[in-house]
Design a protein around this motif. Structure first.
Motif, short mmCIF file in Angstrom:
data_model
loop_
_atom_site.label_atom_id
_atom_site.label_comp_id
_atom_site.label_asym_id
_atom_site.label_seq_id
_atom_site.Cartn_x
_atom_site.Cartn_y
_atom_site.Cartn_z
N CYS A 77 -30.48 -7.64 14.67
CA CYS A 77 -29.53 -8.02 13.62
C CYS A 77 -30.25 -9.03 12.72
O CYS A 77 -31.19 -9.69 13.15
CB CYS A 77 -28.29 -8.66 14.21
SG CYS A 77 -27.20 -7.50 15.01
N SER B 54 -18.20 -15.78 12.79
CA SER B 54 -17.83 -14.40 12.45
C SER B 54 -18.99 -13.44 12.75
O SER B 54 -18.78 -12.35 13.27
CB SER B 54 -17.45 -14.33 10.97
OG SER B 54 -17.21 -13.01 10.59
N THR C 208 -22.57 -7.78 19.32
CA THR C 208 -22.13 -7.12 20.54
C THR C 208 -23.23 -6.30 21.19
O THR C 208 -23.32 -6.24 22.41
CB THR C 208 -20.90 -6.23 20.27
OG1 THR C 208 -21.23 -5.33 19.21
CG2 THR C 208 -19.70 -7.08 19.89
N ASP D 195 -26.29 -9.08 7.94
CA ASP D 195 -25.18 -9.86 7.40
C ASP D 195 -25.75 -10.80 6.34
O ASP D 195 -26.74 -11.48 6.58
CB ASP D 195 -24.50 -10.67 8.51
CG ASP D 195 -23.00 -10.64 8.43
OD1 ASP D 195 -22.45 -9.76 7.75
OD2 ASP D 195 -22.37 -11.51 9.05
N ARG E 31 -19.24 -12.89 16.50
CA ARG E 31 -18.17 -12.02 17.01
C ARG E 31 -18.29 -10.57 16.56
O ARG E 31 -17.99 -9.65 17.31
CB ARG E 31 -16.82 -12.56 16.56
CG ARG E 31 -16.44 -13.82 17.27
CD ARG E 31 -15.10 -14.33 16.80
NE ARG E 31 -14.72 -15.54 17.52
CZ ARG E 31 -13.83 -16.39 17.08
NH1 ARG E 31 -13.20 -16.18 15.94
NH2 ARG E 31 -13.56 -17.47 17.78
N SER E 32 -18.74 -10.34 15.32
CA SER E 32 -18.73 -8.98 14.78
C SER E 32 -20.04 -8.22 14.93
O SER E 32 -20.05 -7.01 15.06
CB SER E 32 -18.33 -9.00 13.31
OG SER E 32 -19.32 -9.66 12.53
N ARG E 33 -21.16 -8.90 14.89
CA ARG E 33 -22.44 -8.21 14.84
C ARG E 33 -23.22 -8.21 16.14
O ARG E 33 -24.04 -7.33 16.37
CB ARG E 33 -23.34 -8.85 13.77
CG ARG E 33 -22.81 -8.76 12.39
CD ARG E 33 -23.21 -7.46 11.74
NE ARG E 33 -22.87 -7.52 10.33
CZ ARG E 33 -22.07 -6.65 9.75
NH1 ARG E 33 -21.54 -5.68 10.44
NH2 ARG E 33 -21.80 -6.77 8.48
#
Length: 169
Positions: A49, A104, A111, A83, A107-109
């Protein structure tokens, strides 16, 4: 006018594209991104990421270098794994310690990611704190890498893997 008068011009960092035959001293941000990408691949990390600013041009160059490293090994980085944060979000982080965009992101990216490619040590340092608060162990569960090799790398626990940029040279 300066060029027409025979004045030698030296640009540091950027150059005006309309000028020709101008000497420039600049940093190869793409090569730095590639170095970090090669490092991640060598570590066996594949699901990357990225957390980058949307307002700084060399962020795209750094990310392109990461993509080049992965492409050379026939690997890819999904576009959904990147992001982009804004200047306002960075200012809120600096002035009010507002880490909401980092939370954020966590939590969102994160995982399925095994590493995060950060724009610089400041973001990496703050992200590591958020990961720790979320109970995610660095580097055991996720690696965090960045640019600058600043003092933040040595005061961070764990230390940050970072590419130093040759500003002084």
């Amino acid at each position: 006018q300066l060029q027409l008068q025979g004045t030698h011009i030296l640009f540091i960092g950027n150059v005006l594209s309309s000028l020709h035959q101008v000497n420039t001293i600049s940093i190869n941000y793409m090569e730095g991104g590639k170095l970090l990408g090669d490092y991640l691949i060598l570590q066996g990390l594949r699901n990357i990421c990225a957390l980058l600013p949307d307002f700084i041009d060399n962020a795209k160059e750094r990310y392109l270098g990461l993509q080049v490293a992965f492409r050379e090994k026939n690997l890819s980085i999904p576009s959904g794994n990147i992001d982009w944060y804004s200047h306002k979000q960075l200012q809120l982080l600096r002035t009010k310690k507002d880490t909401s965009f980092l939370l954020s992101f966590v939590r969102s990216r994160l995982t399925d990611c095994d590493a995060v490619f950060c724009y610089n040590d400041e973001i990496a340092y703050s992200l590591i704190k958020e990961l720790t608060y979320a109970g995610i162990s660095v580097p055991e569960q996720i690696s965090v890498i960045s640019f600058d090799n600043s003092y933040l790398c040595s005061i961070s626990d764990p230390t940050i893997a970072s590419v130093g940029l040759p500003f002084h040279e």
